[in-house]
Design a protein around this motif. Structure first.
Motif, PDB file in Angstrom:
ATOM      1  N   GLY A 164       0.813  -1.221   0.000  1.00  0.00           N
ATOM      2  CA  GLY A 164       0.000   0.000   0.000  1.00  0.00           C
ATOM      3  C   GLY A 164       0.842   1.265   0.000  1.00  0.00           C
ATOM      4  O   GLY A 164       0.317   2.366  -0.059  1.00  0.00           O
ATOM      5  N   CYS A 165       2.149   1.093   0.037  1.00  0.00           N
ATOM      6  CA  CYS A 165       3.068   2.231   0.052  1.00  0.00           C
ATOM      7  C   CYS A 165       3.436   2.653  -1.361  1.00  0.00           C
ATOM      8  O   CYS A 165       2.983   2.072  -2.340  1.00  0.00           O
ATOM      9  CB  CYS A 165       4.338   1.855   0.811  1.00  0.00           C
ATOM     10  SG  CYS A 165       4.051   1.432   2.550  1.00  0.00           S
ATOM     11  N   ILE A 166       4.289   3.664  -1.442  1.00  0.00           N
ATOM     12  CA  ILE A 166       4.863   4.132  -2.704  1.00  0.00           C
ATOM     13  C   ILE A 166       6.357   3.878  -2.601  1.00  0.00           C
ATOM     14  O   ILE A 166       6.996   4.341  -1.651  1.00  0.00           O
ATOM     15  CB  ILE A 166       4.578   5.633  -2.918  1.00  0.00           C
ATOM     16  CG1 ILE A 166       3.067   5.876  -2.933  1.00  0.00           C
ATOM     17  CG2 ILE A 166       5.248   6.138  -4.182  1.00  0.00           C
ATOM     18  CD1 ILE A 166       2.669   7.317  -2.765  1.00  0.00           C
ATOM     19  N   ALA A 167       6.905   3.113  -3.562  1.00  0.00           N
ATOM     20  CA  ALA A 167       8.305   2.697  -3.454  1.00  0.00           C
ATOM     21  C   ALA A 167       9.127   3.183  -4.645  1.00  0.00           C
ATOM     22  O   ALA A 167       8.741   3.008  -5.792  1.00  0.00           O
ATOM     23  CB  ALA A 167       8.384   1.175  -3.344  1.00  0.00           C
ATOM     24  N   PHE A 168      10.275   3.780  -4.340  1.00  0.00           N
ATOM     25  CA  PHE A 168      11.191   4.374  -5.310  1.00  0.00           C
ATOM     26  C   PHE A 168      12.482   3.567  -5.435  1.00  0.00           C
ATOM     27  O   PHE A 168      12.890   2.904  -4.474  1.00  0.00           O
ATOM     28  CB  PHE A 168      11.653   5.752  -4.806  1.00  0.00           C
ATOM     29  CG  PHE A 168      10.705   6.875  -4.985  1.00  0.00           C
ATOM     30  CD1 PHE A 168      10.919   7.823  -5.970  1.00  0.00           C
ATOM     31  CD2 PHE A 168       9.625   7.035  -4.134  1.00  0.00           C
ATOM     32  CE1 PHE A 168      10.073   8.908  -6.112  1.00  0.00           C
ATOM     33  CE2 PHE A 168       8.776   8.113  -4.268  1.00  0.00           C
ATOM     34  CZ  PHE A 168       9.000   9.056  -5.269  1.00  0.00           C
ATOM     35  N   ARG A 169      13.166   3.726  -6.575  1.00  0.00           N
ATOM     36  CA  ARG A 169      14.567   3.314  -6.650  1.00  0.00           C
ATOM     37  C   ARG A 169      15.340   4.218  -5.708  1.00  0.00           C
ATOM     38  O   ARG A 169      15.015   5.404  -5.567  1.00  0.00           O
ATOM     39  CB  ARG A 169      15.129   3.518  -8.062  1.00  0.00           C
ATOM     40  CG  ARG A 169      14.709   2.486  -9.047  1.00  0.00           C
ATOM     41  CD  ARG A 169      15.472   2.665 -10.345  1.00  0.00           C
ATOM     42  NE  ARG A 169      15.138   3.940 -10.967  1.00  0.00           N
ATOM     43  CZ  ARG A 169      14.709   4.079 -12.202  1.00  0.00           C
ATOM     44  NH1 ARG A 169      14.599   3.044 -12.997  1.00  0.00           N
ATOM     45  NH2 ARG A 169      14.411   5.266 -12.675  1.00  0.00           N
ATOM     46  N   ARG A 170      16.378   3.668  -5.085  1.00  0.00           N
ATOM     47  CA  ARG A 170      17.178   4.451  -4.127  1.00  0.00           C
ATOM     48  C   ARG A 170      17.698   5.748  -4.763  1.00  0.00           C
ATOM     49  O   ARG A 170      17.597   6.820  -4.169  1.00  0.00           O
ATOM     50  CB  ARG A 170      18.338   3.629  -3.587  1.00  0.00           C
ATOM     51  CG  ARG A 170      19.231   4.424  -2.636  1.00  0.00           C
ATOM     52  CD  ARG A 170      20.421   3.628  -2.162  1.00  0.00           C
ATOM     53  NE  ARG A 170      20.089   2.745  -1.077  1.00  0.00           N
ATOM     54  CZ  ARG A 170      20.043   3.113   0.214  1.00  0.00           C
ATOM     55  NH1 ARG A 170      20.303   4.347   0.558  1.00  0.00           N
ATOM     56  NH2 ARG A 170      19.731   2.233   1.137  1.00  0.00           N
ATOM     57  N   ALA A 171      18.286   5.669  -5.956  1.00  0.00           N
ATOM     58  CA  ALA A 171      18.869   6.852  -6.598  1.00  0.00           C
ATOM     59  C   ALA A 171      17.822   7.940  -6.825  1.00  0.00           C
ATOM     60  O   ALA A 171      18.100   9.133  -6.620  1.00  0.00           O
ATOM     61  CB  ALA A 171      19.532   6.466  -7.915  1.00  0.00           C
TER      62      ALA A 171
END
Length: 189
Positions: A164-171
């Motif tokens: 349910g979250c929003i997930a990004f690439r680390r960079a």
């Protein structure tokens, strides 16, 4: 004036270069993947396995639609340097948890181990929570069963759906963090 003192409201100004609005949209035909858009910035993100929903429920796997603001940034100091950010910073500790038990008085709040009711572990071996933006989703007022532990965090390989979250690439998240402040609006949907 009539002799009475007038108290002026104080407004925190955004730092120059701070993004005032981030738009999160799902990709057509793929509700578990999305894009985050801002002036001069676009990045792919993973969304909840239930896509974006206006009627968020605990455990439905959906990313809640709405306008959310970041409250703080948590980071694992043993997995990287202190990130640059205009947000309050907090080091994640091994005993940090997040209560996701709707009937408990600490629902959708940070708690510490040992903690018996249902909870999310903030110190994760998979590194997804090495950087976590805590959002104001279901904070004031808190309502049971309306969702807990909705964060911005790091994505799994291949942008697998989140809970349910929003997930990004680390960079991408590291590039964005210095431009996010407490008044930045994260508009989902």
């Amino acid at each position: 004036m009539n002799g009475k003192r007038v108290k002026k409201k104080s407004f925190r100004k955004q730092k120059p270069g701070t993004i005032s609005r981030l738009q999160v949209v799902s990709r057509p035909g793929c509700p578990t993947r999305g894009l985050v858009l801002a002036p001069g910035f676009a990045a792919p993100v993973a969304l909840g396995r239930g896509g974006i929903r206006h009627d968020k429920r605990e455990g439905d796997g959906a990313t809640p639609a709405g306008t959310w603001h970041p409250l703080e940034l948590r980071w694992r100091a043993d997995h990287g340097r202190r990130p640059a950010s205009g947000l309050p910073l907090r080091r994640t500790r091994p005993d940090d948890l997040w209560c996701d038990a709707p009937a408990h008085g600490r629902y959708n709040r940070p708690v510490r181990a040992p903690f018996g009711p249902s909870h999310e572990e903030m110190w994760r071996p998979d590194r997804l929570y090495d950087l976590v933006l805590v959002l104001d989703h279901n904070q004031r007022p808190r309502r049971a069963q309306r969702g807990s532990a909705v964060f911005v965090h790091l994505a799994r390989e291949g942008f697998e759906p989140t809970a349910g979250c929003i997930a990004f690439r680390r960079a991408d998240l590291m590039r964005l963090l210095p431009r996010i402040g407490p008044r930045t609006a994260l508009v989902v949907g």
